[in-house]
Design an enzyme around this catalytic site. Structure first.
Site, PDB file in Angstrom:
ATOM      1  N   LEU A   1       0.658  -1.105  -0.032  1.00 36.91           N
ATOM      2  CA  LEU A   1       0.082   0.088  -0.139  1.00 36.91           C
ATOM      3  C   LEU A   1       1.088   1.447  -0.163  1.00 36.91           C
ATOM      4  CD1 LEU A   1      -2.593  -0.878   2.570  1.00 36.91           C
ATOM      5  CD2 LEU A   1      -3.176  -0.822   0.095  1.00 36.91           C
TER       6      LEU A   1
ATOM      7  N   ASP B   1       4.932  14.172  12.960  1.00 37.63           N
ATOM      8  CA  ASP B   1       4.980  13.968  11.528  1.00 37.63           C
ATOM      9  C   ASP B   1       3.380  14.069  10.821  1.00 37.63           C
ATOM     10  OD1 ASP B   1       6.257  13.731   9.234  1.00 37.63           O
ATOM     11  OD2 ASP B   1       6.404  11.544   9.095  1.00 37.63           O
TER      12      ASP B   1
END
Length: 399
Positions: free
Chosen positions: A72, A193
């Site tokens: 993915l 992040d």
């Protein structure tokens, strides 16, 4: 036109309780979530571990032996594979962690137990883990609509661009996820992040933040100098974090401002195909933040001007507050959620800003400004007189 002074001063923020209470929000808010009355304590070991332990053989079978066709994506901690659990038929996302950057046999399950207790509609759910020899894997719920980045900048953007209200719902949901991490967990969790590729979407395009707390699984971070262990992606990281590695929740607010700007503009955070002065998204936007009449021109062309101009101006104003260079000048995530909750609701009328919910009016103080350019200049000069580096309020126009 009206002049909006978006958020309170640093002094007033210090006096606030930083609680991010959602009980005051409008019942029409699209994300039905009522946070717990108390902070969730993540200290100590949890005897009732919700994350399920899988064997490596089970996860290998679910991903067809980790074939390339099942990939993915790939991040800083390893590749992610689409899999189907043979025992239940559930579709999952399996993250295979770097063998050299994970905790040992005892620490890893304990840390996964901590992460499994993070439960919020806007966080990707951690289903289970594998600690088999030196192999470390995490099993997450599968997000069928991919990432926000895919829908803004990938092939999905051209096929069916996100509508304005959908973008604001995504922004509000992502903000609620951050608010939960900052306010409702003990100790507070700093995301580090946040970026559009880490905002994943479910079938209804509800956003969920992924990869929460993965830095805690890397035993090397505690041995690194503060500046060396700074995480984040160039273009999204707050200036003070990039300079020193000193991390506070307000650094996440800056990163959120970048994601919100991506939602508004449909531009990449860094794009070398554009002219030099437009390659860095934030650097391109900063001068426009002082030109309120140009706010609608920042809109993603794929929107084809299908948005309420007043809402666009308010969204740009919120992004500008989050992207202040001075950390103390940025709003708290609870303030951002409050402001975005109104923009995320579909409105068929052109109601006056005075009809905003009282909770939003408490954060967005409306001041009357005349339509002529001279009064606009006076508003800017007023900011300068008070020293804009020491204030968290700034003047933005709503037409």
């Amino acid at each position: 036109m009206n002049c909006i002074s978006c958020f309170s001063s640093p002094k007033s923020k210090k006096d606030s309780s930083f609680r991010g209470d959602c009980s005051h929000r409008s019942p029409a808010h699209p994300i039905k979530y009522k946070p717990p009355a108390k902070k969730e304590n993540l200290e100590g070991e949890n005897e009732n571990v919700e994350a399920e332990a899988f064997t490596f053989r089970e996860l290998a079978a679910s991903t067809k032996n980790f074939r390339q066709e099942s990939v993915l994506g790939e991040g800083g901690f390893g590749k992610v594979y689409k899999g189907t659990l043979q025992s239940t038929g559930q579709v999952v996302a399996v993250k295979q962690l770097d063998r050299n950057a994970v905790l040992g046999n005892k620490e890893f399950p304990a840390e996964v137990a901590r992460l499994s207790r993070l439960q919020h509609p806007n966080l990707v759910n951690l289903i289970g883990y594998c600690a088999d020899g030196d192999r470390r894997l995490l099993v997450y719920e599968f997000m069928p609509q991919g990432s926000l980045e895919d829908h803004l900048l990938g092939k999905n953007a051209q096929g069916k661009p996100l509508e304005w209200v959908t973008r604001m719902k995504i922004a509000c949901g992502a903000a609620q996820g951050l608010e939960y991490l900052h306010v409702k967990t003990n100790p507070p969790i700093i995301y580090r992040d946040l970026k559009s590729s880490n905002v994943l979407l479910d079938e209804q395009l509800n956003p969920k933040l992924s990869d929460i707390g993965l830095d805690k699984l890397d035993p090397r971070t505690d041995k690194m100098p503060m500046q060396s262990r700074a995480m984040g992606t160039y273009g999204y990281s707050a200036p003070e974090y990039s300079r020193s590695g000193r991390l506070t929740p307000i650094a996440d607010v800056y990163s959120f401002g970048v994601v919100l700007l991506e939602l508004i503009t449909g531009r990449r955070v860094m794009d070398t195909t554009k002219p030099v002065e437009e390659q860095n998204l934030v650097a391109w936007a900063q001068p426009i933040f002082r030109q309120p009449r140009s706010f609608p021109e920042m809109a993603d062309p794929l929107l084809k001007k299908q948005f309420p101009e007043r809402d666009m101006n308010q969204a740009v104003g919120i992004a500008a507050m989050c992207l202040q260079d001075e950390a103390a000048a940025r709003p708290l995530m609870s303030d951002v959620v409050t402001a975005l909750s109104f923009l995320s609701m579909a409105k068929n009328d052109h109601s006056d800003p005075s009809n905003l919910p009282p909770s939003i009016l408490s954060k967005l103080q409306l001041q009357e400004c005349s339509d002529d350019e001279s009064d606009h200049d006076d508003c800017d000069n007023d900011d300068d007189d008070h020293g804009n580096s020491s204030r968290s309020s700034s003047c933005f126009m709503v037409y």
